[in-house]
Scaffold this active site. Structure first.
Site, PDB file in Angstrom:
ATOM      1  N   THR A 145     -13.270   0.186  71.501  1.00 33.97           N
ATOM      2  CA  THR A 145     -12.070   0.694  72.185  1.00 33.97           C
ATOM      3  C   THR A 145     -11.241   1.638  71.313  1.00 33.97           C
ATOM      4  OG1 THR A 145     -10.739  -1.205  71.487  1.00 33.97           O
ATOM      5  CG2 THR A 145     -11.863  -1.376  73.623  1.00 33.97           C
ATOM      6  N   ASP A 146     -11.407   1.542  69.981  1.00 33.58           N
ATOM      7  CA  ASP A 146     -10.488   2.271  69.098  1.00 33.58           C
ATOM      8  C   ASP A 146     -10.549   3.784  69.276  1.00 33.58           C
ATOM      9  OD1 ASP A 146      -9.522  -0.084  68.106  1.00 33.58           O
ATOM     10  OD2 ASP A 146     -10.617  -0.003  66.214  1.00 33.58           O
ATOM     11  N   THR A 198     -16.369  -3.819  70.032  1.00 28.88           N
ATOM     12  CA  THR A 198     -16.065  -5.230  70.280  1.00 28.88           C
ATOM     13  C   THR A 198     -16.896  -5.792  71.417  1.00 28.88           C
ATOM     14  OG1 THR A 198     -13.835  -4.942  69.467  1.00 28.88           O
ATOM     15  CG2 THR A 198     -14.165  -6.788  70.939  1.00 28.88           C
TER      16      THR A 198
HETATM   17  N1  ASP Z   1     -12.635  -1.908  66.229  1.00 28.13           N
HETATM   18  C1  ASP Z   1     -13.298  -2.089  67.500  1.00 28.13           C
HETATM   19  C2  ASP Z   1     -14.025  -0.805  67.839  1.00 28.13           C
HETATM   20  O1  ASP Z   1     -13.381   0.136  68.226  1.00 28.13           O
HETATM   21  C3  ASP Z   1     -12.314  -2.437  68.526  1.00 28.13           C
HETATM   22  C4  ASP Z   1     -12.855  -2.584  69.913  1.00 28.13           C
HETATM   23  O2  ASP Z   1     -13.964  -2.233  70.278  1.00 28.13           O
HETATM   24  O3  ASP Z   1     -12.067  -3.105  70.725  1.00 28.13           O
HETATM   25  O4  ASP Z   1     -15.225  -0.739  67.718  1.00 28.13           O
END
Ligand code: ASP
Length: 325
Positions: free
Chosen positions: A99-100, A20
């Site tokens: 973040t995932d 993200t």
């Molecule tokens: N789906 C995204 C990822 O993990 C979520 C994020 O980065 O917050 O790449």
């Protein structure tokens, strides 16, 4: 793509992997509906005016939504980070990530990368196009931390909080304040561009696989298969049987509470262990892990992963199996 802004000493290399933090949405109001991993690492640096003129190199390794993180990217990231950390002029490496699965990449690097210098992961909960994106500040904090004298090991910084790579966990699906260090608590804070240490920089004991099975570790195609099964009301042992049939060498059961496991899964786990599959149990609770020696519900049939979360335990078991050859 690689670009150098400024010059040594104290170079920080930023390795972009997507997420993200590199995501864009159709409108600035969108925080949840967007496309991750669109922007390269250069664009992330360009969005932080405070970094202009700093000795920063930006390199885009991947543009993944980190829910799709894979072992090949881990091996490539570890190899590239190792190369840069070995350069005398490099003070530290920053990895931008989704973040995932941030906590999984952090744990993998924590156990496999001999980092006498800092490797700082960072990410964002809001895309780069948001009205008030969190990525630029997080990137600035990560670079600041990577240049800080005396810092070493794998760390993550988000929202001004520094987490040890071995403690990180994502607790919320969309809030900016989504991460925790669990019971260990944070290591440091970033305040106004300065690092305030809260406890000693954590030790980073390398897994034996990193010391004695480096060849196998660098070849993800040959890594053993380790899967996670969740224990829940109405759980079916057939899930474990199916994983065995599909070639799993290891299974982590994300148990309830203090690592208790549904009787159906315990039965199936015994079948798996009898056929040579390693089965561990962890807790699906985000905090607390499994208190060893205090098992209820007959779950004591399975070895525990102690304080490790299920996703950390999966990596640890995978590395154990690699080390065992
Ligand atoms: N789906 C995204 C990822 O993990 C979520 C994020 O980065 O917050 O790449």
């Amino acid at each position: 793509m690689q670009s150098t802004i400024g010059s040594p000493p104290g170079v920080v290399v930023i390795l972009g992997t997507g997420g993200t933090i590199a995501g864009t949405a159709a409108s600035a109001a969108r925080h949840v509906g967007y496309q991750p991993g669109v922007l390269g690492a250069d664009a992330l640096v360009a969005a932080v005016p405070a970094l202009q003129g700093w000795p920063v190199e930006a390199e885009t390794l991947a543009r993944l939504d980190s829910c799709d993180m894979d072992h090949a990217t881990w091996a490539a990231l570890a190899a590239r980070a190792r190369q840069h950390l070995a350069r005398p002029e490099v003070a530290g490496v920053v990895v931008t990530h989704g973040t995932d699965t941030l906590e999984e990449t952090a744990y993998f690097l924590h156990r496999t990368l001999a980092a006498a210098k800092p490797l700082v992961l960072t990410a964002a909960m809001r895309p780069a196009t948001a009205l008030s994106p969190d990525g630029p500040q997080n990137l600035f904090d990560a670079v600041t931390l990577a240049r800080e004298p005396g810092v070493r090991g794998v760390l993550a910084v988000l929202g001004g909080v520094v987490h040890a790579g071995c403690s990180l966990r994502k607790l919320h699906g969309y809030r900016v304040d989504a991460f925790s260090s669990g019971d260990a608590g944070p290591v440091a804070l970033l305040e106004d561009g300065r690092v305030r240490l809260l406890r000693a920089w954590p030790d980073a004991p390398l897994h034996p696989a990193a010391l004695h099975a480096a060849d196998r570790l660098s070849d993800p195609a040959g890594w053993p298969v380790v899967d996670i099964v969740t224990s829940h009301a109405g759980a079916r042992g057939a899930v474990i049987d199916a994983l065995m049939a599909a070639g799993a060498s290891g299974i982590v059961v994300a148990g309830t509470g203090n690592g208790s496991v549904h009787a159906e899964l315990r039965l199936a786990a015994r079948r798996a262990i009898a056929s040579g599959v390693r089965v561990w149990r962890a807790s699906r609770c985000p905090m607390g892990g499994v208190v060893i020696g205090s098992d209820g519900g007959g779950a004591d049939v399975l070895p525990t992963a102690g304080e490790l979360t299920p996703v950390q335990a999966r990596i640890e078991l995978l590395l154990d199996l690699l080390a065992a050859g």
